[in-house]
Design an enzyme around this catalytic site. Structure first.
Site, PDB file in Angstrom:
ATOM      1  CG  HIS A  37      -1.850  -1.093   1.376  1.00 23.97           C
ATOM      2  ND1 HIS A  37      -1.752  -2.034   2.370  1.00 23.97           N
ATOM      3  CD2 HIS A  37      -2.926  -1.441   0.650  1.00 23.97           C
ATOM      4  CE1 HIS A  37      -2.737  -2.907   2.261  1.00 23.97           C
ATOM      5  NE2 HIS A  37      -3.468  -2.576   1.216  1.00 23.97           N
ATOM      6  CG  ASP A 150      -5.019  -7.375  -5.744  1.00 25.09           C
ATOM      7  OD1 ASP A 150      -5.391  -8.414  -5.202  1.00 25.09           O
ATOM      8  OD2 ASP A 150      -4.314  -6.517  -5.157  1.00 25.09           O
ATOM      9  CD  GLN A 153      -8.871  -4.855  -6.948  1.00 27.40           C
ATOM     10  OE1 GLN A 153      -9.596  -5.488  -6.202  1.00 27.40           O
ATOM     11  NE2 GLN A 153      -7.894  -4.093  -6.493  1.00 27.40           N
ATOM     12  CB  SER A 187      -4.046  -7.259   4.446  1.00 24.56           C
ATOM     13  OG  SER A 187      -3.894  -5.993   3.869  1.00 24.56           O
TER      14      SER A 187
END
Ligand code: AMP
Length: 281
Positions: A37, A150, A153, A187
């Site tokens: 992130h 991802d 995504q 995560s």
């Protein structure tokens, strides 16, 4: 850093920024922030837009209620990380405020979204679709930051931007950040022991080795390469859910033309923790 928890306050905040001639950069997350992130926050300093990060654990994208309740949450530490990166605003809405009742209308996503994670996590991408479209509507960003970790995504975000926002949002696709063992940061890695993380390093190494073999020989036998990887990682107690080599543009079967962009995508389980990874060929 401003912290906003309601859609109406966030809309007011964004309106005042846009009418003041500034643009907005959006970095959506589900929190429990890590170096992956952080790479998005760092990348977003490239523009002088106001930088808004969102933290929202989206129940619509979990097809398992237990997975949703057990998803790691660490808001106090997340706020420290966001402040360290001088993010201007954190948007953390409540479920009932951000998720609209669209009378159970489900978007009919392109075929390639029903492959891979779309096949194994039925409904997952419809959930991602709902929330990302809504975040874009509320925040009106000119730049949006997403990770290529991802990858499927990313294809969905490209679709949303083209179909619903006239390509007026610039998607910034950020490279995958890995830990010292080569495991893509996630995560969910918090649930892994150091030993399991070490064992998982075999995934990235194996993906790189397949990449080398494919690059060397256009007549590669992918089924054989897949079988070899599946049995090799089994020795490390890793179960492969899928491993596919597909076109980067729309996840179709490669035609073996030299100039085709391909991506190798994998989902795997370490104990009961499901992880994904991919590399561009
Ligand atoms: P998440 O909180 O998992 O929904 O992720 C929020 C954003 O961070 C998404 O755009 C992810 O693709 C991105 N992201 C997560 N992990 C990584 C990573 N290891 N490297 C780069 N980007 C990542």
């Amino acid at each position: 850093m401003d912290i906003i928890t309601t859609v109406s306050d966030q809309q007011k905040y964004c309106k005042s920024i846009i009418s003041g001639d500034k643009g907005i950069s959006l970095i959506p997350t589900m929190g429990n922030l890590h170096k992956g992130h952080e790479s998005l926050f760092i990348r977003s300093t490239e523009s002088d837009n106001r930088r808004i990060a969102s933290i929202f654990v989206n129940p619509l994208q979990f097809n398992d209620a237990k997975d949703y309740t057990e998803y790691p949450r660490s808001i106090e530490n997340d706020i420290k990380i966001l402040e360290k990166h001088k993010i201007d605003c954190l948007f953390m809405p409540e479920v009932k405020d951000i998720i609209l009742d669209r009378e159970n209308k489900t978007e009919c996503l392109p075929d390639y979204m029903s492959k891979l994670c779309g096949q194994y996590r039925v409904g997952h991408f419809n959930g991602v679709f709902e929330i990302v479209k809504r975040l874009f509507e509320v925040i009106c960003p000119s730049l949006a930051y997403f990770g290529r970790k991802d990858y499927q995504q990313i294809l969905l975000i490209r679709y949303i931007i083209k179909k619903y926002f006239d390509n007026n949002i610039n998607l910034v696709e950020c490279e995958t950040i890995r830990d010292d063992f080569g495991l893509a940061m996630s995560s969910r890695n918090i649930h892994l022991s150091v030993n399991q993380r070490k064992q998982s390093s075999i995934i990235y190494k194996s993906l790189c080795s397949i990449k080398d073999q494919i690059k060397k020989d256009i007549n590669y036998n992918f089924d054989k390469l897949r079988k070899e990887l599946v049995s090799k990682v089994k020795n490390e107690n890793i179960r492969v859910e899928y491993l596919e080599l597909l076109t980067s543009e729309n996840l179709s079967k490669p035609s073996r033309k030299k100039d085709e962009n391909l991506t190798l995508l994998i989902a795997f389980y370490v104990s009961n923790i499901r992880l994904i990874d991919n590399i561009q060929i």
